[in-house]
Write a protein that holds these residues in place. Structure first.
Motif, PDB file in Angstrom:
ATOM      1  N   TRP A 163       5.889  -5.840   2.083  1.00 38.22           N
ATOM      2  CA  TRP A 163       5.641  -6.282   3.586  1.00 38.22           C
ATOM      3  C   TRP A 163       4.005  -6.796   3.870  1.00 38.22           C
ATOM      4  N   THR A 164       4.144  -8.208   3.014  1.00 39.41           N
ATOM      5  CA  THR A 164       2.840  -8.563   3.260  1.00 39.41           C
ATOM      6  C   THR A 164       2.262  -9.125   4.394  1.00 39.41           C
ATOM      7  N   GLY A 165       3.277  -9.236   5.554  1.00 42.55           N
ATOM      8  CA  GLY A 165       2.755  -9.705   6.533  1.00 42.55           C
ATOM      9  C   GLY A 165       3.450 -11.200   7.082  1.00 42.55           C
ATOM     10  N   LYS A 166       4.130 -11.792   6.170  1.00 41.57           N
ATOM     11  CA  LYS A 166       4.690 -12.845   6.416  1.00 41.57           C
ATOM     12  C   LYS A 166       6.073 -12.843   6.654  1.00 41.57           C
ATOM     13  N   GLU A 167       6.798 -11.444   6.385  1.00 51.85           N
ATOM     14  CA  GLU A 167       8.126 -11.383   6.796  1.00 51.85           C
ATOM     15  C   GLU A 167       8.659 -11.412   8.148  1.00 51.85           C
ATOM     16  N   ASP A 168       9.925 -11.886   8.308  1.00 54.12           N
ATOM     17  CA  ASP A 168      10.152 -11.739   9.748  1.00 54.12           C
ATOM     18  C   ASP A 168      10.989 -10.324   9.862  1.00 54.12           C
ATOM     19  N   ILE A 169      10.321  -9.244  10.294  1.00 57.31           N
ATOM     20  CA  ILE A 169      11.081  -8.024  10.477  1.00 57.31           C
ATOM     21  C   ILE A 169      11.961  -8.126  11.445  1.00 57.31           C
ATOM     22  N   ARG A 170      11.838  -8.713  12.565  1.00 55.68           N
ATOM     23  CA  ARG A 170      12.869  -8.431  13.556  1.00 55.68           C
ATOM     24  C   ARG A 170      14.163  -9.466  13.227  1.00 55.68           C
ATOM     25  N   VAL A 187      11.996   0.838  10.183  1.00 56.52           N
ATOM     26  CA  VAL A 187      11.656  -0.528  10.834  1.00 56.52           C
ATOM     27  C   VAL A 187       9.971  -0.078  11.178  1.00 56.52           C
ATOM     28  N   THR A 188       9.836   0.948  11.734  1.00 54.30           N
ATOM     29  CA  THR A 188       8.336   1.470  12.124  1.00 54.30           C
ATOM     30  C   THR A 188       7.572   1.276  10.634  1.00 54.30           C
ATOM     31  N   GLN A 189       8.008   1.889   9.659  1.00 55.78           N
ATOM     32  CA  GLN A 189       7.143   1.968   8.708  1.00 55.78           C
ATOM     33  C   GLN A 189       6.885   0.534   8.014  1.00 55.78           C
ATOM     34  N   ALA A 190       7.897  -0.428   8.115  1.00 57.10           N
ATOM     35  CA  ALA A 190       7.810  -1.761   7.906  1.00 57.10           C
ATOM     36  C   ALA A 190       6.548  -2.411   8.681  1.00 57.10           C
ATOM     37  N   ILE A 191       6.730  -2.270   9.810  1.00 59.35           N
ATOM     38  CA  ILE A 191       5.654  -2.984  10.699  1.00 59.35           C
ATOM     39  C   ILE A 191       4.405  -2.291  10.505  1.00 59.35           C
ATOM     40  N   SER A 192       4.209  -1.034  10.358  1.00 59.82           N
ATOM     41  CA  SER A 192       2.952  -0.397   9.922  1.00 59.82           C
ATOM     42  C   SER A 192       2.351  -0.951   8.764  1.00 59.82           C
ATOM     43  N   ALA A 193       3.284  -1.028   7.642  1.00 59.71           N
ATOM     44  CA  ALA A 193       2.598  -1.518   6.261  1.00 59.71           C
ATOM     45  C   ALA A 193       2.206  -2.896   6.635  1.00 59.71           C
ATOM     46  N   GLN A 194       3.200  -3.735   7.161  1.00 61.73           N
ATOM     47  CA  GLN A 194       2.758  -5.174   7.537  1.00 61.73           C
ATOM     48  C   GLN A 194       1.331  -5.282   8.042  1.00 61.73           C
ATOM     49  N   GLU A 195       1.043  -4.498   9.163  1.00 60.18           N
ATOM     50  CA  GLU A 195      -0.189  -4.470   9.995  1.00 60.18           C
ATOM     51  C   GLU A 195      -1.467  -4.113   9.082  1.00 60.18           C
ATOM     52  N   SER A 207      -9.508   3.676  -2.570  1.00 59.68           N
ATOM     53  CA  SER A 207      -9.054   2.461  -2.043  1.00 59.68           C
ATOM     54  C   SER A 207      -7.990   1.914  -2.645  1.00 59.68           C
ATOM     55  N   THR A 208      -7.430   2.434  -3.920  1.00 56.57           N
ATOM     56  CA  THR A 208      -6.060   1.708  -4.465  1.00 56.57           C
ATOM     57  C   THR A 208      -4.853   2.603  -4.092  1.00 56.57           C
ATOM     58  N   SER A 209      -5.223   4.217  -3.799  1.00 57.51           N
ATOM     59  CA  SER A 209      -3.998   4.920  -3.628  1.00 57.51           C
ATOM     60  C   SER A 209      -3.753   5.292  -2.261  1.00 57.51           C
ATOM     61  N   GLU A 210      -4.738   5.291  -1.364  1.00 54.01           N
ATOM     62  CA  GLU A 210      -4.534   5.488   0.135  1.00 54.01           C
ATOM     63  C   GLU A 210      -4.473   4.183   1.107  1.00 54.01           C
ATOM     64  N   ILE A 211      -3.453   3.994   1.758  1.00 52.20           N
ATOM     65  CA  ILE A 211      -3.415   3.047   2.529  1.00 52.20           C
ATOM     66  C   ILE A 211      -2.864   3.554   3.796  1.00 52.20           C
ATOM     67  N   SER A 212      -3.529   3.282   4.957  1.00 51.27           N
ATOM     68  CA  SER A 212      -3.245   3.743   6.246  1.00 51.27           C
ATOM     69  C   SER A 212      -1.932   3.207   6.579  1.00 51.27           C
ATOM     70  N   SER A 213      -1.150   3.982   7.204  1.00 52.42           N
ATOM     71  CA  SER A 213       0.284   3.584   7.548  1.00 52.42           C
ATOM     72  C   SER A 213       0.530   3.931   8.983  1.00 52.42           C
ATOM     73  N   THR A 214      -0.486   4.062   9.800  1.00 54.68           N
ATOM     74  CA  THR A 214      -0.317   4.316  11.303  1.00 54.68           C
ATOM     75  C   THR A 214      -0.472   3.340  11.711  1.00 54.68           C
ATOM     76  N   ALA A 215       0.569   2.829  12.613  1.00 57.15           N
ATOM     77  CA  ALA A 215       0.572   1.697  13.288  1.00 57.15           C
ATOM     78  C   ALA A 215       1.421   1.713  14.455  1.00 57.15           C
ATOM     79  N   SER A 216       0.953   1.099  15.506  1.00 57.34           N
ATOM     80  CA  SER A 216       1.624   1.016  17.076  1.00 57.34           C
ATOM     81  C   SER A 216       1.736  -0.234  17.266  1.00 57.34           C
TER      82      SER A 216
END
Length: 813
Positions: free
Chosen positions: A565-572, A663-671, A785-794
């Motif tokens: 999920w790089t941010g370019k995908e149409d999750i909807r 779906v939520t996880q995908a959105i969080s990862a994209q953000e 920085s390489t192992s932890e990525i915040s996945s909290t998104a709203s």
């Protein structure tokens, strides 16, 4: 009882009229009378007392009857009736010496016993000797007249008498020739016969019908002894073969077989003593009945105790016996032949009836053994049939052919074995035993047929199960518009193949078309049942299948590569596509479609679940009809329904709930990815920094040492950030994070300063980079920085075009 040198005698009836049963039985055994059959004769003698009867018998027949002693005076010598066997004359001749008539010892009462003894003598004797004095012939009141009257009177009591020979023996013949004496005597006899009262049936019956009259004359024993003996010897010759045709013994119509003589004589005397009329034919039947029954009982007992029969009976209990019928028939024939030999001379009707009774009793006795033999034959032949039938089937012979050939062969074998066991004397019907054996064979054939058909059915059912279960499961797993047409095609092809093979296999069973069609239809129904069972099984896992399909389409691109999920995908759009595919699977699994009939399940589900208002709108009271508020589908029978509309609605709600997280996880990862890529400040911020920080920038350029202090401060702050795990502390909220940091800040700073002091005391080397705290902090920084990525998104993205809603739940990692 007295015995002579060649004869024996016994008193048959004593002077009181008592019959000597034991004496006569012993006498018969002594003279072996039972072996004579009808070849024996009975001679009795009558006459006045002291007329020389015993003397005549002793000289004529060699007996030893007691004779009167003339020197002691004339008196009664013979009392009652005595019997002896004649010595030297064939056939066996029994002599009866009767008590003399007109004796002074009995006085006026002598007539009763005289008539009884006379009647007894006439009933049992073939030849009756009338002893009379020559000088009494022609006299009106001579002693011979009362005797003859007695003889003729008692003869009338024999309703059906046999013809008896009356031999008048004229004693102490004078010079008058016999030719002159005989006519006078015969005339007197005829007068007496005519004067005797007769029954109406015999009023005109001549004397010759009842008697053969013979007249002989003998000289005086006392005066002419030698002449007397010569005349007696000549007379004796007439008694040889007396029972032969034309012999002296008469017609012998009522003769009783020798083995029944004792019983017959006893019964005749009993009837005479009871003063009953004597019916000789009835008496003959009675004697025959008693004796034949006695003989039959003896033969039955003898057979039951026969050693050969007992061994045969014992042996047949444990197994079949070769030539059983022949052996048993021989034993029975021996027994019956013995009976026939002993009853040969008894009344034919009686002996035949008793023989039949004996035969029936013997057959009843041997029937259990015969039935045991039949049982062994049946079980043994049936076992052989089973083995041969199994071998024939194992050898590849067709079922019907093997059943026909084996059945015919072993039925013939059974018939042969039964023929070997048949008892000649028995006319037993073997059809029941044969029918039972045929039923046993038919039952075994039917059981084997059922087993073989069951095996064939199981084989083809297993093939159908193997050829349908896996492919149907695969087709249902990849549910699409062609799923059920493909399943129908698969079912048709596999069923036709199985039915063709099954039909060929049933050819050898020679069954009727109706039964065959039923079995083929049953196999076809089984194939449908396999598909339906597999569909029902898969319908139970539909939720899992839907989630798998959603996950597969949502998490993988068109090349089946995991999505990043790089941010370019149409999750909807991706979500809509994945959920539409899952809804397609649900519609395919909702009902069984083997009849090629159309339905509106997919359109109903799409309308109700995809094209429906948003959740907020559905929570409000609506008046529109809910197409899924039902337990049946239109145009789909309940027997073909796998998932009802209500269940579909519930499953879809659960499916959405369980896939929302992905779906939520995908959105969080994209953000998060978007934030990581936007590290530069906005352009206006850059311009402001350049304008407002020009003096500071110039100061840094003039004094580069400030850059070193700034870098060192950055490293220290970064080290504190890592040591305190500030991002992790704030995951649970701001307030809990500040409280946690306030308690950990001072100890962490002190610990960091302590480590820096320790590192300052140890010379730094290139081989131990971890001793350099600044370097260690940088390495640790890079690792985090390489192992932890915040996945909290709203995010609150709502698409009104596809009806898909996304919620923004808080997720802890």
């Amino acid at each position: 009882m007295a015995k002579g040198e060649e004869c024996c005698s016994t008193q048959l009836i004593d002077g009181d009229g008592t019959f000597n049963v034991s004496g006569i039985e012993h006498f018969i055994k002594e003279v072996k009378l039972s072996d004579c059959g009808l070849s024996y004769a009975v001679v009795s003698i009558m006459g006045p007392q002291s007329s020389g009867k015993s003397t005549l018998l002793n000289h004529l027949f060699g007996t030893n009857f007691r004779e009167m002693d003339a020197f002691k005076g004339r008196s009664q010598t013979t009392k009652g009736i005595w019997m002896a066997r004649c010595a030297g004359i064939e056939p066996c001749t029994l002599i009866m010496d009767l008590e003399g008539t007109d004796g002074r010892e009995r006085g006026e009462d002598d007539t009763a016993f005289e008539k009884q003894s006379a009647l007894f003598a006439l009933a049992v004797s073939d030849i009756v000797l009338i002893n009379m004095w020559c000088h009494d012939i022609g006299r009106e009141q001579a002693a011979n007249k009362p005797l003859l009257k007695t003889v003729f009177q008692v003869m009338m009591r024999l309703f059906s008498p046999r013809k008896t020979t009356l031999m008048f023996v004229i004693r102490d013949k004078t010079r008058t020739p016999l030719e002159n004496l005989e006519p006078v005597l015969r005339e007197d006899i005829q007068k007496i016969w005519d004067s005797v009262p007769k029954p109406q049936a015999h009023m005109e019956t001549p004397l010759s019908e009842f008697f053969n009259v013979e007249v002989v004359a003998l000289s005086s024993f006392e005066e002419k002894e030698e002449l007397f003996k010569e005349q007696v010897a000549s007379l004796r010759q007439r008694f040889y073969h007396s029972v032969a045709p034309g012999g002296l013994a008469g017609d012998r119509r009522g003769v009783v077989p020798a083995s029944g003589f004792s019983f017959s004589a006893h019964e005749i005397w009993k009837v005479i003593k009871e003063n009953k009329d004597l019916d000789l034919p009835a008496h003959k039947v009675m004697v025959a009945t008693v004796r034949c029954e006695e003989i039959a009982n003896e033969k039955y007992s003898s057979f039951a105790a026969n050693e050969e029969w007992c061994e045969l009976e014992a042996a047949v209990q444990s197994g079949p016996i070769s030539s059983f019928g022949k052996k048993l028939s021989s034993i029975l024939e021996t027994c019956l032949s013995g009976y026939d030999g002993e009853v040969l001379y008894f009344d034919e009707g009686v002996r035949s009836a008793k023989r039949k009774q004996l035969e029936d009793k013997l057959l009843q006795l041997v029937q259990p053994a015969f039935q045991s033999m039949l049982g062994h034959i049946r079980s043994g032949t049936l076992d052989k049939f089973k083995d041969a039938f199994d071998k024939a089937l194992s050898g590849g012979e067709g079922f019907s052919s093997a059943a026909h050939h084996c059945s015919k062969f072993y039925m013939n074998l059974f018939d042969e074995a039964c023929a070997d066991a048949v008892i000649e004397q028995a006319n037993w019907d073997m059809s029941k035993a044969r029918d039972k054996f045929q039923r046993d064979i038919d039952a075994h054939i039917a059981s084997v047929r059922a087993a073989k058909l069951g095996e064939l059915t199981a084989i083809f059912e297993a093939k159908l199960n193997e050829s349908l279960s896996g492919p149907v499961e695969a087709l249902l797993d990849g549910a699409n518009n062609e799923t059920w047409p493909a399943i129908r095609k698969l079912l048709r092809c596999e069923t036709e193949s199985a039915i063709s093979g099954f039909s060929d296999a049933l050819y050898g069973f020679d069954m009727d078309e109706e039964t065959k069609e039923k079995m083929l239809a049953s196999l076809e129904n089984y194939a449908k049942g396999v598909v339906e069972a597999k569909a029902r099984e898969e319908s139970g896992r539909v939720l899992m299948r839907m989630k798998d399909r959603f996950t597969s389409l949502f998490s993988h691109d068109s090349d089946s590569m995991p999505r990043v999920w790089t941010g370019k995908e149409d999750i909807r759009g991706i979500t809509k596509l994945a959920r539409s595919a899952s809804l397609k699977l649900l519609s395919v699994m909702a009902a069984i479609r083997l009849d090629d009939e159309t339905d509106n399940i997919e359109s109903t589900l799409t309308l109700a679940l995809v094209d429906s208002p948003s959740n907020a709108a559905t929570n409000r009271s609506i008046t529109n009809h809910d197409p899924l508020a039902s337990s049946t589908w239109e145009q789909v029978p309940s027997s073909k329904t796998l998932i009802t509309p209500v269940q579909c609605k519930s499953l879809w709600r659960q499916f959405k709930s369980e896939t929302e997280y992905s779906v939520t996880q995908a959105i969080s990862a994209q953000e998060a990815n978007k934030r990581n890529n936007n590290w530069l400040p906005p352009p206006w911020a850059i311009a402001a920094m350049m304008v407002l920080g020009f003096n500071e920038f110039m100061t840094l350029l003039r004094n580069p040492l400030y850059l070193g202090f700034i870098f060192i401060g950055y490293l220290l702050i970064k080290a504190l950030w890592v040591q305190l795990d500030i991002s992790g502390e704030f995951r649970n909220g701001a307030l809990p994070g500040l409280i946690s940091l306030s308690t950990k800040f001072l100890p962490t700073v002190m610990n960091l300063l302590k480590k820096l002091a320790e590192e300052g005391q140890i010379p730094a080397t290139n081989n131990n980079p971890q001793r350099n705290p600044v370097r260690a902090s940088m390495n640790h920084q890079n690792g985090v920085s390489t192992s932890e990525i915040s996945s909290t998104a709203s995010s609150g993205v709502t698409s009104s075009g596809n009806g898909t809603e996304y919620s923004s739940p808080r997720k802890e990692e």
